[in-house]
Enzyme design. Structure first.
Site, PDB file in Angstrom:
ATOM      1  N   LYS A 223      -0.953  -0.388   2.206  1.00  0.00           N
ATOM      2  CA  LYS A 223      -0.739  -1.645   2.946  1.00  0.00           C
ATOM      3  C   LYS A 223      -1.205  -1.512   4.392  1.00  0.00           C
ATOM      4  CE  LYS A 223       2.428  -3.826  -0.198  1.00  0.00           C
ATOM      5  NZ  LYS A 223       3.798  -4.137  -0.607  1.00  0.00           N
ATOM      6  N   ARG A 258       5.640   2.339  -6.175  1.00  0.00           N
ATOM      7  CA  ARG A 258       4.572   1.472  -6.691  1.00  0.00           C
ATOM      8  C   ARG A 258       3.298   1.819  -5.932  1.00  0.00           C
ATOM      9  NH1 ARG A 258       2.092  -3.308  -5.591  1.00  0.00           N
ATOM     10  NH2 ARG A 258       1.628  -4.639  -7.380  1.00  0.00           N
TER      11      ARG A 258
HETATM   12  N1  HH2 Z   1       3.458  -5.426  -3.348  1.00  0.00           N
HETATM   13  C1  HH2 Z   1       2.431  -6.159  -3.813  1.00  0.00           C
HETATM   14  C2  HH2 Z   1       2.554  -6.839  -5.045  1.00  0.00           C
HETATM   15  N2  HH2 Z   1       3.687  -6.766  -5.776  1.00  0.00           N
HETATM   16  N3  HH2 Z   1       5.872  -5.915  -6.083  1.00  0.00           N
HETATM   17  C3  HH2 Z   1       6.901  -5.181  -5.643  1.00  0.00           C
HETATM   18  N4  HH2 Z   1       8.027  -5.084  -6.378  1.00  0.00           N
HETATM   19  N5  HH2 Z   1       6.851  -4.509  -4.442  1.00  0.00           N
HETATM   20  C4  HH2 Z   1       5.738  -4.564  -3.632  1.00  0.00           C
HETATM   21  O1  HH2 Z   1       5.753  -3.948  -2.539  1.00  0.00           O
HETATM   22  C5  HH2 Z   1       4.614  -5.327  -4.089  1.00  0.00           C
HETATM   23  C6  HH2 Z   1       4.722  -6.016  -5.335  1.00  0.00           C
HETATM   24  C7  HH2 Z   1       1.152  -6.226  -3.047  1.00  0.00           C
HETATM   25  O2  HH2 Z   1       0.284  -5.173  -3.403  1.00  0.00           O
HETATM   26  P1  HH2 Z   1      -0.946  -5.325  -4.438  1.00  0.00           P
HETATM   27  O3  HH2 Z   1      -0.470  -5.735  -5.777  1.00  0.00           O
HETATM   28  O4  HH2 Z   1      -1.730  -4.059  -4.422  1.00  0.00           O
HETATM   29  O5  HH2 Z   1      -1.865  -6.440  -3.781  1.00  0.00           O
HETATM   30  P2  HH2 Z   1      -2.139  -7.968  -4.122  1.00  0.00           P
HETATM   31  O6  HH2 Z   1      -0.863  -8.723  -3.948  1.00  0.00           O
HETATM   32  O7  HH2 Z   1      -3.196  -8.383  -3.116  1.00  0.00           O
HETATM   33  O8  HH2 Z   1      -2.632  -8.033  -5.546  1.00  0.00           O
END
Ligand code: HH2
Length: 281
Positions: A223, A258
């Protein structure tokens, strides 16, 4: 051996570290958008993460990065339908990253066991009822506002106290809708309506969230705030900071991590555990 769902839901008591590999079946995720949008690429990525030691594969079809627009259930299901059944057969638990009960129900039918709801059951009133009916586990995450606007001037008087109170209230709301606390995991939602100092305070105060008596999941991986101390502007260059956050989060009681970089995270966690368990010689 991948953790079973029961291992995962007891991880706060046993201390078992659970590595959750991120699979973004999206064109626009902040770190890996477009890399795993085609079903063969997505399934290959999931297989690789399981081979690297992921206990859970968290599959999402909608980016929720700051400024993003929401995607309807039909579009999410269209992206997931040729991916989820194959991922569910790989031996790791599958979690579905969605706030839509329709998408979640589809994922459960494909073999998913965990509903990862970044709105903690607030976006779709049918989500808790679904989890209750199907006996699914659920991740309740804190988010201030909505992805589109959440990074505009986030403000807290005491971020740890407020996030903890929010999660306690959502555990109670889930319980009132028939989802027992024993099926729940909590997550501070790093980066979701938070500035760097909020993310740091939450990482430092995870023990206060662990006091809720449920396993704590942390998603710091790649992040933006993680790149702040190294100047790493490309998300893929934020591995060092992501590992540091993960190990310190573990020290403060988090058990689910995660992450995008499964092999490196598994290696870091195993090495840290060996040092912590070192015998006097
Ligand atoms: N962060 C993201 C998405 N889902 N779910 C949980 N439980 N906790 C988190 O910190 C979290 C999440 C964002 O990361 P990412 O999926 O890599 O990115 P994007 O939302 O751009 O797909």
């Amino acid at each position: 051996m991948s953790a079973t769902l029961e291992d995962i839901l007891h991880s706060h008591r046993t201390g078992r570290a659970v590595v959750v590999g991120i699979l973004n079946v999206t064109p626009d995720s902040f770190s890996d958008g477009g890399q795993f949008l085609s079903p063969p690429q997505a399934v290959a990525r999931a297989k690789a993460m399981v081979a690297e030691g992921a206990d859970v594969i968290d599959v999402g079809a909608e980016s929720t990065r700051p400024g993003s627009d929401r995607l309807g259930p039909a579009e999410q299901i269209a992206r997931l339908q040729d991916v989820l059944p194959a991922v569910a057969g790989l031996g790791a638990a599958v979690s579905i990253d969605t706030t839509s009960a329709q998408v979640a129900a589809f994922a459960l039918d494909c073999g998913a066991a965990i509903l990862n709801d970044i709105s903690a059951g607030r976006d779709d009133p049918a989500m808790f009822a679904l989890a209750a009916r199907r006996g699914a586990a659920m991740v309740l995450m804190h988010m201030a506002g909505q992805p589109k606007t959440m990074q505009i001037e986030p403000h807290y008087d005491d971020v740890v106290v407020e996030v903890r109170a929010f999660l306690a209230e959502r555990i109670a709301a889930a319980g009132a809708a028939g989802v027992p606390a024993e099926r729940l995991i909590v997550d501070p939602g790093l980066g979701f309506g938070k500035r760097t100092e909020h993310n740091l305070a939450l990482l430092a105060g995870l023990d206060k969230l662990a006091e809720l008596g449920r396993p704590v999941m942390v998603g710091a991986s790649r992040k933006r705030f993680i790149g702040q101390w190294t100047g790493a502007s490309a998300p893929a260059d934020r591995l060092g900071g992501s590992l540091a956050a993960c190990l310190l989060a573990r020290r403060r009681g988090a058990t689910l991590f995660r992450v995008h970089d499964v092999a490196a995270t598994v290696g870091a966690l195993k090495t840290a555990a060996a040092i912590e368990n070192a015998q006097k010689v």
